[in-house]
Design an enzyme around this catalytic site. Structure first.
Site, PDB file in Angstrom:
ATOM      1  N   GLU A  11      53.020   2.010 -36.920  1.00 42.85           N
ATOM      2  CA  GLU A  11      54.091   2.044 -35.924  1.00 42.85           C
ATOM      3  C   GLU A  11      55.040   0.849 -36.113  1.00 42.85           C
ATOM      4  OE1 GLU A  11      50.863   2.381 -35.483  1.00 42.85           O
ATOM      5  OE2 GLU A  11      50.333   3.513 -33.672  1.00 42.85           O
TER       6      GLU A  11
ATOM      7  N   LEU B 150      19.395  11.741 -56.483  1.00 45.02           N
ATOM      8  CA  LEU B 150      20.093  11.023 -55.419  1.00 45.02           C
ATOM      9  C   LEU B 150      20.801  12.018 -54.493  1.00 45.02           C
ATOM     10  CD1 LEU B 150      20.745   8.160 -54.429  1.00 45.02           C
ATOM     11  CD2 LEU B 150      22.776   8.203 -55.869  1.00 45.02           C
TER      12      LEU B 150
ATOM     13  N   ASP C 179      24.197   7.829 -68.691  1.00 44.16           N
ATOM     14  CA  ASP C 179      25.611   8.041 -69.050  1.00 44.16           C
ATOM     15  C   ASP C 179      26.413   6.757 -69.229  1.00 44.16           C
ATOM     16  OD1 ASP C 179      24.955  10.680 -68.697  1.00 44.16           O
ATOM     17  OD2 ASP C 179      25.936  10.890 -66.746  1.00 44.16           O
TER      18      ASP C 179
ATOM     19  N   GLY D 176      19.858  15.032 -53.918  1.00 48.49           N
ATOM     20  CA  GLY D 176      18.795  15.647 -53.124  1.00 48.49           C
ATOM     21  C   GLY D 176      18.390  14.765 -51.948  1.00 48.49           C
TER      22      GLY D 176
ATOM     23  N   ALA E 245      23.540  20.801 -70.632  1.00 50.82           N
ATOM     24  CA  ALA E 245      22.757  21.735 -71.442  1.00 50.82           C
ATOM     25  C   ALA E 245      21.336  21.187 -71.584  1.00 50.82           C
ATOM     26  CB  ALA E 245      23.415  21.930 -72.800  1.00 50.82           C
TER      27      ALA E 245
ATOM     28  N   ARG F  44      41.029   6.232 -63.488  1.00 57.58           N
ATOM     29  CA  ARG F  44      41.971   6.047 -64.581  1.00 57.58           C
ATOM     30  C   ARG F  44      43.023   7.160 -64.573  1.00 57.58           C
ATOM     31  NH1 ARG F  44      36.881   5.093 -66.399  1.00 57.58           N
ATOM     32  NH2 ARG F  44      36.674   7.194 -67.273  1.00 57.58           N
TER      33      ARG F  44
ATOM     34  N   GLY G 206      22.854  11.057 -59.676  1.00 56.71           N
ATOM     35  CA  GLY G 206      22.572  12.383 -60.217  1.00 56.71           C
ATOM     36  C   GLY G 206      21.844  13.275 -59.222  1.00 56.71           C
ATOM     37  N   PRO G 207      21.157  14.276 -59.750  1.00 58.19           N
ATOM     38  CA  PRO G 207      20.530  15.325 -58.946  1.00 58.19           C
ATOM     39  C   PRO G 207      19.510  14.811 -57.917  1.00 58.19           C
ATOM     40  CG  PRO G 207      20.479  15.902 -61.285  1.00 58.19           C
ATOM     41  CD  PRO G 207      20.999  14.509 -61.207  1.00 58.19           C
TER      42      PRO G 207
END
Lengths: 333, 333
Positions: free
Chosen positions: B53, B270, B201, B272, B164, B208, B267-268
């Site tokens: 404001e 965490l 990873d 969960g 995969a 970026r 990942g999976p």
């Protein structure tokens, strides 16, 4: 009425007979009189019966003279179970023919040439995509490859599970989605499941309405697998049991029986075998907005061990089916 | 200009400062002069700076007299790091205030009453849903619960695999989707990953641009897990490392640091844990049109063992992101 508007009506006619014409194509036809008014509607009758053009000409009667035939597939010029449609169109005094898709079948093709030689103008390609991706999709695939068109349908959670870890799966997808699948079943020729699915779920594979009553058209239930069906299984006496795991053997056996379009309903191992063999022509996924975090996956052993070998698809269509996502995708070529 | 049109501009103003104002809300304001012409625009400055404001009144100057302030959040009436906005509005001679969302914070609320007592008309609820589901969504959650808002983002194949079977996952989702995620990262306060993801990873968790250059705003990278980060990991010296597996401990530690909105990237396991604890406020799934048939799933151990315990969601929005599906869903309440 424009040819496009008439073609849309012809498509609607053909949709009404989907699943009832195999191995003939479900074709729709609208006859416009000399002034462009729709005076006859028709669709392919079941095998041995009249083609769409003949049905529409019959309704139009003498009003067809000087008029236009708007038809989803190029009229046939050969003597099969019925006389060629090109003759019927000539005799009725039709002056113009508009079709969506040319006939890929060498035995039936040549209709456009026969008509042109008789002084009838022929226009091709009107709403071509709507027809070739819609009512004639499976039949065109069958005519080109000799194999039935395979739609692999599955219902899974957003994280790709088809059941919880205790095996329960009723119901992952919504009532709306399940009803849609029953309507789809009634529009095609056969449903394939693996013998493992028969053991686990004892499905009837019938097409039923919202009240659970069987619909008028029922697909052929097909069970694929080496082991005998359990005694007393719902499919014990109704299903065609094919003792093979080879998708091409399955499809050849079905093509022999005049099956043009099949729905592959599972389970994961059978889906994997069809994917590995390149025999899934369309993926229809009902994705429920739910997370399970454990439990079996929709597909097993698709022959992909590294990311660059993934079976890549192109999404054709995404819609909501009640609370679920309905994704239609085709393998990338 | 109508109040709705002005509010749409105020929302656009607020979007420009998303991720730069925490723990203050990203608010937008437009000042209309007596004739209804937009004469001042403003958005919340970073912490300690002026509110929206005040910024908009500053630009409007004397043209604000007799005019209308259109603002995404009810003006505050308390002395915090800055004087109350209600005083600034009164001093500027504003006659009408239109806001989208009332302030749920008891310490700051009461602005509407102060304004009404000063003879200023106050209208609430204009484009309320657009604001409460949009730029103020995370902050409203934070103000009501004391916890940062958690968006769990993942990218998976249509069959729910995040990689995969050999572990390769670059790139499941398209370049368009990956770029979208980088833009999202720059608009929130922190990104959480598990220590397993760091080992697997070695992510930088930076935001970026398309050319790989860091964006102006960078979220706080947070690693959750008991084990030390690998030496030489990109996050070794930049990340906040929280040695716990309890989502509530993670969120409490972040709330203390003024974090309002976090992105949970994996990942999976965490994911969960957060799902099991009911600490996922929104699911953002990038679903690539590909099938893997093997490989790790997006979520593990969500605490669901039977279908009736599934974490049910409501789909808010489905769009295409390049070739991928982008699904935004919230837990069903």
């Amino acid at each position: 009425m424009t040819p496009e508007d008439a073609m849309a009506l012809a498509i609607a006619e053909s949709e009404r007979v989907r699943g009832a014409t195999s191995p003939n194509p479900p074709v729709g036809c609208v006859i416009l009189d000399e002034g462009g008014k729709a005076v006859g509607f028709g669709a392919t009758r079941p095998i041995g019966g009249a083609h769409a053009e003949v049905m529409a000409l019959h309704e139009a009667g003498t009003k067809a003279r000087g008029g236009t035939a708007v038809v989803t597939l190029e009229p046939c010029a050969h003597y099969g179970r019925t006389p060629p449609c090109t003759e019927a169109l000539k005799e009725a005094g039709i002056k113009h023919v508009v079709h969506a898709v040319s006939d890929p079948n060498p035995r039936a093709a040549g209709g456009a040439k026969v008509l042109t030689d008789a002084g009838i103008t022929v226009e091709s390609g009107v709403l071509e995509q709507e027809v070739s991706r819609g009512p004639l999709r499976a039949w065109l695939h069958y005519a080109r490859t000799g194999r039935p068109h395979v739609t692999w349908k599955y219902a899974a959670s957003l994280d790709g599970r088809v059941a919880a870890s205790d095996g329960t799966s009723q119901w992952i997808s919504s009532e709306t989605s399940r009803r849609e699948v029953h309507e789809l079943r009634a529009k095609l020729d056969a449903i394939i499941v693996g013998s493992g699915t028969v053991k686990a779920d004892d499905p009837a594979l019938t097409a039923r309405d919202a009240g659970g009553m069987p619909l008028a058209r029922q697909p052929l239930p097909v069970v694929v697998g080496m082991s005998d069906l359990p005694r007393g299984a719902k499919l014990e006496h109704t299903a065609l049991h094919l003792r093979t795991h080879d998708p091409d053997e399955v499809l050849a056996a079905l093509a022999e029986r005049g099956v043009v379009e099949v729905l592959l309903e599972g389970g994961p191992t059978l889906a994997g075998a069809f994917l590995r063999a390149g025999r899934v022509d369309r993926v229809l996924a009902y994705i429920a907005p739910a997370l399970l975090g454990d439990g079996p996956a929709a597909v097993l052993g698709a022959g992909v061990s590294t990311i660059t070998d993934a079976v890549r698809l192109t999404v054709e269509d995404v819609t909501m089916s009640g609370p679920d996502l309905r994704v239609s995708a085709v393998p990338r070529t």
